[in-house]
Structure formats: C-alpha cells, structure tokens
Write a protein that holds these residues in place. Structure first.
Motif, PDB file in Angstrom:
ATOM      1  N   TYR A 406       4.673 -60.569  14.882  1.00  0.00           N
ATOM      2  CA  TYR A 406       5.381 -60.563  13.603  1.00  0.00           C
ATOM      3  C   TYR A 406       5.744 -59.146  13.160  1.00  0.00           C
ATOM      4  CZ  TYR A 406       4.221 -65.489  13.320  1.00  0.00           C
ATOM      5  OH  TYR A 406       4.136 -66.822  13.588  1.00  0.00           O
ATOM      6  N   SER A 410       9.629 -57.549  13.623  1.00  0.00           N
ATOM      7  CA  SER A 410      10.232 -57.144  12.348  1.00  0.00           C
ATOM      8  C   SER A 410      10.745 -55.709  12.426  1.00  0.00           C
ATOM      9  CB  SER A 410       9.216 -57.289  11.213  1.00  0.00           C
ATOM     10  OG  SER A 410       8.833 -58.639  11.047  1.00  0.00           O
ATOM     11  N   PHE A 503       0.580 -64.055  11.011  1.00  0.00           N
ATOM     12  CA  PHE A 503       1.120 -65.344  10.566  1.00  0.00           C
ATOM     13  C   PHE A 503       0.807 -65.571   9.083  1.00  0.00           C
ATOM     14  CE2 PHE A 503       0.835 -69.892   9.824  1.00  0.00           C
ATOM     15  CZ  PHE A 503       1.965 -70.386  10.459  1.00  0.00           C
ATOM     16  N   ILE A 506       2.749 -62.279   6.658  1.00  0.00           N
ATOM     17  CA  ILE A 506       4.101 -61.731   6.770  1.00  0.00           C
ATOM     18  C   ILE A 506       4.944 -62.036   5.529  1.00  0.00           C
ATOM     19  CG2 ILE A 506       4.903 -63.761   8.080  1.00  0.00           C
ATOM     20  CD1 ILE A 506       6.893 -61.847   9.471  1.00  0.00           C
ATOM     21  N   ALA A 539       7.118 -68.045   8.920  1.00  0.00           N
ATOM     22  CA  ALA A 539       6.466 -67.474  10.102  1.00  0.00           C
ATOM     23  C   ALA A 539       6.648 -68.360  11.328  1.00  0.00           C
ATOM     24  CB  ALA A 539       4.984 -67.258   9.814  1.00  0.00           C
ATOM     25  N   ALA A 543       8.710 -67.412  14.923  1.00  0.00           N
ATOM     26  CA  ALA A 543       8.113 -67.463  16.253  1.00  0.00           C
ATOM     27  C   ALA A 543       8.925 -68.357  17.187  1.00  0.00           C
ATOM     28  CB  ALA A 543       6.676 -67.961  16.159  1.00  0.00           C
TER      29      ALA A 543
END
Length: 677
Positions: A406, A410, A503, A506, A539, A543
């Motif tokens: 994550y 980002s 997870f 975020i 999240a 993914a």
C-alpha cells in the motif's frame, strides 16, 4: 483519556525510558543483568502504553496539544524552551518508536545474553529511545536539534559498542563525521529561519511563511526559503542516509544486530523524513527545493538497490534495502506526497525491523556467521525465523494486501501524478527499483532458507564473528538451531503489523483527516495527493487493481529470476559476474564513493590542515607572534644591556646629554620663530 491531553502524562513518555537508561547505566553492576533489562523494558513499555493512549485520543477524540513545558532562557525576546506538539503525525511516530524499541529491548535479552556489556547496551538503547521521542514530540527547532544530535551521539556509542573491534571503531567514527556534514547544513537552515522569522517555535515560523517566501537570499537571485529548505534537507540527507551522505549506514552494521533494527531501520534514519514532513509548510513554498529532494531520493532509491544485489553479508543486504526504501520515502516528499512518505515510514519500520531481527536470529542460529554463502536450507531448522522473514520479505517487495504494497504503490502513483520537472526520472527510478528490490530480497531469502545446506564442514564462528564478544566456544561444524523465545516472540509481534497495518490505515492516513493539520500541501501547484484521492476506492480494490499493473509484475519477475538464478542455475550469476567484471568491481567498491571520500576529500582536508598548521600555527603564530615577539624583546634587551656599564661617569654623561637633548627639543620651536623674524 479525555480529549484534553495531560502535560504530565506526555512528560512520562520520554522520561520513562530516560529513567531506565540512567538506572541501568549508573547502577547496572548493582542491580545485575536481570534488573537492567527489567527496568529499561518497563520504562519503554510505559512509554508505549501512554503513546497508544495518546494515539487513541488524537485519532478518535480529536485531541491536540501544543504548549511550552519548560522555558530554558529568554534572550532579547528569543525564547529557548522545551515544548510538545502532539498531533496525528507525532502520535503515530511515538507509537512506532516505542513499539519497535520495546520489541528490540525484549529481543536483546536473547541476542546479547553472553555479552559482557549487557547492562551498558540496555542503557544505550533506552537513552536512544528517549532522544528519538524528544525529537518527534518537539514543537520548536531548539528541541528538535537537541533530539537530532542526541540520536547521533547514541548511535555513535551503539555502532562502536564493541570498542575493541577496529572495524566497529572505524564505522562509528565514519557515521559521526558524515552526520556532522549533514548537521552543518541543518543548523544553517535553522539559523536562516531564526534570523528571518525571529523565532524557534514551529507555529510562529510557519505563520510567517508567506513573508519568508517573498524574501531573497542576500547576494544572490535565490529565494531565502529555497536556501533554508535545501540546508534543512542536507541535514536530512545525513540522518536519513541519502546519496552521497549515505556511506555511513552500511558500515554501521558493525554494531550489534538489535541496534540495526532500532536505529538504522525504524527510527533514527527516518528522523529526516519526519523533519521534512513537519516542515511541509516551508517546503511547499519552493519548487526548487522539492526538485532537489526528488532527484536525491531517486538516485538513492535506485542505485543503492543495485548495491544490495552483490552483498554476501546478511545484514548488509538488509542495510542497502533500507537505503533504497529511504530513497522511496524521500521521493514521496519531493512530489509533496508527505502523507505517503510517513505512511511508508510507518509500514517500513515494522517489516524492516522484522527483517533485521530475523537476520539476527539467523546469525544466532548460525553461531554468528553472517555470510549467506555459508547458509542454505535453514527453513527446517528455524521454522519461526523462516516464516516471519518470508512475511517481512513479501511486505518489502510490495505484495498485494501486505503493508509495504500500500505504501510503495502509493509512492509510485504519486510520482506518476506529479508535474515537477524531475518527476520523469523519479518515476523510472521507483518503478525499476521494484524489480531490483524483489531480486535482491529473495536472493537473500532463497540462499538463506532454501537450497543446499552449505554450513556443513564450516567452522564456527564464521568469518564475520564478533571475536571476544560472542566467543561461544564453537570451533567446528554445528547444526543451526531455532532462537530462544525472547528472540522469536518479537519476530511474531512485528510480523503482524508487517502484514496488516497498511490495509488497516491507508484510508485515514492518506485520504482522511488523521494527518490533515500536521501536513500542508499547495494542491494547485502540487496536485499528486488530490489525484491519488480521486482514484482510491478502498484498500481491497487497490490490491485487486494492482494485479494488472506494471509494478506487481516487475516484483514477480524479480522473485522468479532470483529463484532461477540461485536455486536452479547458480552457474548463471557466476558467469554474469565474470562477463561484467568491471561493473561488478564498481558495485563492490560502492561506486568508489568511500575511495573518493578517503583519498580526495579526507586527503585534501589533511593537506589543508597541514598547511594551516605549518603556515598559520608554526610560522605565523609560534614563529611570528609568540617566538618573534620574544626575539624582539630579547634583541631590544641586548641593546639596552650595552648602555648599562656600571660606571658613574658614564651615567653622568648620559644625564647631561639627556638634559641637553630635552632642552633643545623644548627650545627648538622658539629658536626657529626668532630666526624667522
């Protein structure tokens, strides 16, 4: 805890580890090993519990704190004080620092069990925790600088902890000197802000940021705020090991493994990232400074990763991984994605501390051999270390649903959304870095935990032993073993956030209000975060979407290639090494930066010092001012001595001549005036 944060409770956070450090340091022999680790662990545990309470109060109740705790002195209206600023950024850093420190304290019980400096080590790591907490909790530049220098001092003590080991002494001196270069820039930046803003308090300086942006730097066309921000970032380059001030961090692996996790993965090296994030209201005023940050971070992220590929020391592989990931954080700062930078700081702290402590567990199991070429097949001997190290490696390479995914993804998306001139190179660096990271991470993983067992018929300790410090009497081949629970328990506890924390957090950290009042971004000029927010749909969706993106498949390719090279066809890497021998030599010599520092910069400084010594000290000061004045007095005394004959007739003659000369001097103007008439 109510929405109102208690000043006394906040004071207990840094003071509890400090108390443990003092007790273990001064009374370690009296209270013994058990007493030392109990007191220091208790101090850090108290700090962690209060930090969690503060985080809950800040995140849920919206509590904030910004006040002076103690005023040291007031000079001409300039206040020098100790104060705390507690917001989302500070609360997150407090929890990260205290949790990782707590894990390291527990781990140290097992790792340093046989070390004669046991109590001293616990004192040092608790003192480091105090210093880092003072840094992140500060609300003014004076306290920030105190914490900044204190963590540098304690890192010097910890890197050189085995002070009878020449390489450790060289490493801690190198770290100290390189950090002084960065700190020189840092204090110049603070001095500029003090000179033009007239205050050391964050809030007061930020309030004048508009006026600061309009000021020019005397004698140049540069804006004052640009020069100040670049100077501040030079400090971050030293502390957070950015190119070319990164050279100290790999050598710092000479210290015990627990400090590698505490200082050089989770806390000290992230101080620069934290500082730039805290200074976001200033950095947002200068695109020049942001481009400088972006370029330096890009170089570090990519080129330090290349060095990880050729390392054979298990701790140095992880060390170069740290350098590369710090580069990723710095890239995020450069594109004004400060939220993403500290998000990656947090996730990285857990999985990198896990990898360092996992490496330490392997070192214990291998009887202190650190060479990955002597390992292999450890999975069946060290199952807990194996599974936790695998989880840490998966988090590091950005596996979907793991914490590192994550934050790393980002960063890549933020760079892609940036419009800064240097963003193109930065995007290439962070994308290519994904493949490089996956390759060297799983190269280490496969060589350590899978494949042929290379430790048979190997004498222990290995070539990287710690001599007297870890002399456990092993002089022949031994079977590796799992580490004791005080070593494996922290691995399990660190593995949990390494998998889940990204997870879970975020949303609030990147797109919520958790960091809203701590970070200031000019969304019109730097729209990266705004564009990321538009494309974020949770999240899970992030993914799932990654399954079709380039970074994921580059990571898969890196893992697959490392498996093929080192598990199936180990002859290929050897052949590539022979074919690319000149390039490998450049990498083995770390781009010759150490050679340049030692043979050019250090040699030049040495020659300048000798010239100043001989020309200034010996010739001018000693020869001219000191000895020269003595010779002048001696010469004058020699001349005066000649007129001291001891004869009365000579003294009478001198007196008569003196009176005659005096009368002539007094009458001369009168005689001249009469002659003129």
């Amino acid at each position: 805890m109510s929405a109102q944060l208690s000043q006394n409770l906040l004071l207990a956070v840094p003071l509890a580890p400090l108390a443990g450090s003092i007790l273990a340091g001064l009374f370690g022999k009296s209270i013994g090993r058990r007493g030392s680790h109990v007191l220091t662990i208790l101090g850090v545990l108290i700090a962690f519990i209060i930090s969690v309470m503060v985080l809950k109060s800040v995140a849920i109740d919206g509590a904030r704190f910004n006040a002076t705790i103690y005023e040291w002195m007031n000079v001409g209206g300039l206040k020098m004080e100790v104060g705390f600023l507690i917001d989302g950024l500070t609360a997150m850093m407090m929890c990260v620092v205290t949790f990782v420190s707590l894990m390291v304290h527990i781990y140290t019980i097992g790792y340093m069990e046989e070390d004669p400096g046991y109590q001293r080590f616990f004192s040092y790591i608790s003192l480091f925790t105090f210093s880092m907490l003072m840094l992140v909790m500060s609300n003014n530049f004076l306290q920030l600088f105190f914490g900044w220098e204190a963590v540098g001092l304690v890192s010097y003590l910890l890197i050189g902890f085995w002070y009878k080991k020449p390489t450790a002494i060289f490493a801690n001196m190198k770290a100290f000197l390189v950090n002084r270069v960065g700190d020189f820039g840092f204090i110049l930046g603070i001095g500029l802000l003090l000179a033009y803003a007239g205050s050391l308090n964050y809030t007061e300086v930020f309030a004048k940021s508009g006026d600061l942006a309009k000021m020019g730097f005397p004698g140049s066309d540069w804006a004052m705020i640009t020069v100040a921000c670049i100077c501040l970032f030079i400090g971050a380059m030293g502390k957070s090991a950015q190119f070319p001030l990164h050279v100290w961090l790999p050598d710092s692996m000479e210290g015990p493994t627990p400090i590698s996790a505490l200082i050089h993965a989770a806390t000290m090296v992230t101080a620069g990232i934290f500082m730039v994030t805290r200074m976001s209201p200033l950095f947002e005023l200068s695109d020049t400074a942001l481009n400088f940050v972006l370029v330096i971070g890009s170089i570090t992220a990519l080129f330090m990763g290349f060095l990880g590929i050729i390392q054979t020391d298990i701790k140095r592989v992880v060390a170069y991984s740290t350098l590369s990931q710090l580069g990723y954080m710095t890239v995020a700062l450069g594109v004004s994605a400060y939220n993403v930078a500290v998000f990656h700081l947090m996730t990285h702290a857990f999985f990198k501390a896990l990898l360092f402590l996992g490496a330490g567990s392997v070192i214990i199991g291998m009887h202190h051999d650190q060479d990955i070429r002597n390992m292999g097949g450890l999975r069946k001997y060290m199952p807990l270390t194996w599974i936790t190290s695998l989880l840490g490696s998966l988090a590091l390479i950005g596996t979907p649903f793991f914490s590192g995914f994550y934050s790393k993804d980002s960063i890549i998306e933020a760079v892609h959304a940036s419009h800064l001139p240097a963003a193109g190179f930065a995007y290439f660096a962070v994308v290519a870095g994904v493949f490089v990271t996956a390759f060297y991470s799983f190269r280490m993983y496969f060589l350590v935990f899978h494949g042929k067992e290379n430790f048979h018929h190997k004498p222990f300790p290995g070539e990287h032993d710690h001599h007297d410090e870890h002399d456990d009497g092993h002089g022949a081949s031994h079977t590796p073993h799992e580490s004791p629970w005080v070593v494996t328990a922290p691995l399990v506890l660190l593995a949990i956030p390494s998998v889940l924390i990204g997870f879970m957090t975020i949303g609030p950290m990147l797109y919520g209000d958790f960091l809203k009042d701590a970070i200031h971004v000019n969304a019109e000029l730097h729209p990266a975060m705004a564009e990321l927010a538009e494309g974020f749909h949770g999240a899970t969706a992030m993914a799932v979407h990654s399954l079709s993106t380039l970074p994921l498949w580059l990571a898969v390719a890196g893992v697959a290639l490392s498996y093929f090279f080192y598990m199936i066809r180990p002859d290929i890497p050897a052949a590539i090494g022979r074919a690319l021998a000149p390039l490998i030599k450049v990498l083995e010599n770390k781009y010759y930066l150490d050679w340049f520092n030692e043979n050019v910069l250090a040699a030049g400084a040495r020659k300048l010092g000798i010239a100043l010594w001989k020309g200034g000290d010996v010739t001018l000061i000693d020869g001219g001012l000191v000895n020269g004045s003595a010779r002048a007095v001696g010469g004058l005394a020699g001349m005066v001595r000649k007129v001291q004959t001891g004869y009365l007739s000579w003294y009478a003659l001198v007196m008569v001549l003196g009176i005659f000369g005096l009368m002539t001097w007094q009458l001369w103007p009168y005689l001249m005036s009469r002659i003129g008439h």
